[in-house]
Motif scaffolding. Sequence first.
Motif, PDB file in Angstrom:
ATOM      1  N   VAL A  45      29.965 -14.386 -12.215  1.00  0.00           N
ATOM      2  CA  VAL A  45      28.615 -14.297 -12.773  1.00  0.00           C
ATOM      3  C   VAL A  45      28.732 -14.360 -14.292  1.00  0.00           C
ATOM      4  CG1 VAL A  45      26.507 -12.916 -12.930  1.00  0.00           C
ATOM      5  CG2 VAL A  45      27.852 -12.904 -10.823  1.00  0.00           C
ATOM      6  N   THR A  46      27.937 -15.243 -14.899  1.00  0.00           N
ATOM      7  CA  THR A  46      27.981 -15.452 -16.348  1.00  0.00           C
ATOM      8  C   THR A  46      26.613 -15.152 -16.950  1.00  0.00           C
ATOM      9  OG1 THR A  46      29.601 -17.203 -16.013  1.00  0.00           O
ATOM     10  CG2 THR A  46      28.519 -17.129 -18.150  1.00  0.00           C
ATOM     11  N   PHE A  47      26.605 -14.399 -18.042  1.00  0.00           N
ATOM     12  CA  PHE A  47      25.393 -14.083 -18.781  1.00  0.00           C
ATOM     13  C   PHE A  47      25.481 -14.765 -20.141  1.00  0.00           C
ATOM     14  CE2 PHE A  47      26.188 -10.676 -15.847  1.00  0.00           C
ATOM     15  CZ  PHE A  47      24.948 -10.340 -15.345  1.00  0.00           C
ATOM     16  N   SER A  58      24.096 -17.233 -14.452  1.00  0.00           N
ATOM     17  CA  SER A  58      24.539 -18.145 -13.401  1.00  0.00           C
ATOM     18  C   SER A  58      25.601 -17.461 -12.555  1.00  0.00           C
ATOM     19  CB  SER A  58      25.097 -19.441 -14.003  1.00  0.00           C
ATOM     20  OG  SER A  58      26.241 -19.174 -14.775  1.00  0.00           O
ATOM     21  N   ALA A  59      25.667 -17.875 -11.298  1.00  0.00           N
ATOM     22  CA  ALA A  59      26.657 -17.339 -10.369  1.00  0.00           C
ATOM     23  C   ALA A  59      27.331 -18.509  -9.673  1.00  0.00           C
ATOM     24  CB  ALA A  59      26.008 -16.421  -9.350  1.00  0.00           C
ATOM     25  N   LYS A  60      28.663 -18.440  -9.568  1.00  0.00           N
ATOM     26  CA  LYS A  60      29.434 -19.506  -8.935  1.00  0.00           C
ATOM     27  C   LYS A  60      30.387 -18.898  -7.919  1.00  0.00           C
ATOM     28  CE  LYS A  60      32.940 -23.002  -9.865  1.00  0.00           C
ATOM     29  NZ  LYS A  60      33.869 -23.540 -10.853  1.00  0.00           N
ATOM     30  N   ASN A  68      24.265 -21.259  -8.596  1.00  0.00           N
ATOM     31  CA  ASN A  68      22.831 -21.063  -8.733  1.00  0.00           C
ATOM     32  C   ASN A  68      22.617 -20.293 -10.023  1.00  0.00           C
ATOM     33  OD1 ASN A  68      20.108 -21.197  -8.250  1.00  0.00           O
ATOM     34  ND2 ASN A  68      20.149 -19.961  -6.387  1.00  0.00           N
ATOM     35  N   LYS A  69      21.408 -20.383 -10.597  1.00  0.00           N
ATOM     36  CA  LYS A  69      21.165 -19.714 -11.869  1.00  0.00           C
ATOM     37  C   LYS A  69      19.696 -19.342 -12.004  1.00  0.00           C
ATOM     38  CE  LYS A  69      20.829 -24.161 -14.196  1.00  0.00           C
ATOM     39  NZ  LYS A  69      21.398 -25.017 -15.221  1.00  0.00           N
ATOM     40  N   ILE A  70      19.434 -18.499 -12.996  1.00  0.00           N
ATOM     41  CA  ILE A  70      18.077 -18.077 -13.333  1.00  0.00           C
ATOM     42  C   ILE A  70      17.979 -18.014 -14.850  1.00  0.00           C
ATOM     43  CG2 ILE A  70      18.607 -15.612 -13.236  1.00  0.00           C
ATOM     44  CD1 ILE A  70      15.821 -15.133 -12.081  1.00  0.00           C
TER      45      ILE A  70
END
Length: 136
Positions: A45-47, A58-60, A68-70
Amino acid sequence: ADNQPGVLIQVYEGERSLTKDNNILGKFHLDGVPPMPRGVPQVEVTFDIDANGILNVSAKDNASGNINKITITNDKGRLSKDQIERMVKEAESYKAEDEANKQRIEAKNGLENYAYSLKNTIKDEKMTAAIDSSDK
């Protein structure tokens, strides 16, 4: 749990250790995670926050490569400066309670992980043969 097909990513703002005491900014699902035993899937998970205060999360899934991301902007669901200051003061006053909750949750998780590990060890065919049926 074992073999979950996806992960729910929830993004919060706040100073408290439990999510129920913080403000949710957004959430999204990362689907298509290959079935694996508990604790095996690796999700990165990246912020990333830009100069305008827009937060991209985003999460990979490292196994499948699914992403997927928000995007969370300053205008939706955010706290005011006064609300943030109040949350910081509350966090300071509840620090001892939060630490006690943290220790309780860590102990519970440790016990659950031990029970899960023990269950899997007992199910292992090599161990099953070595354990007397009256001890199972």
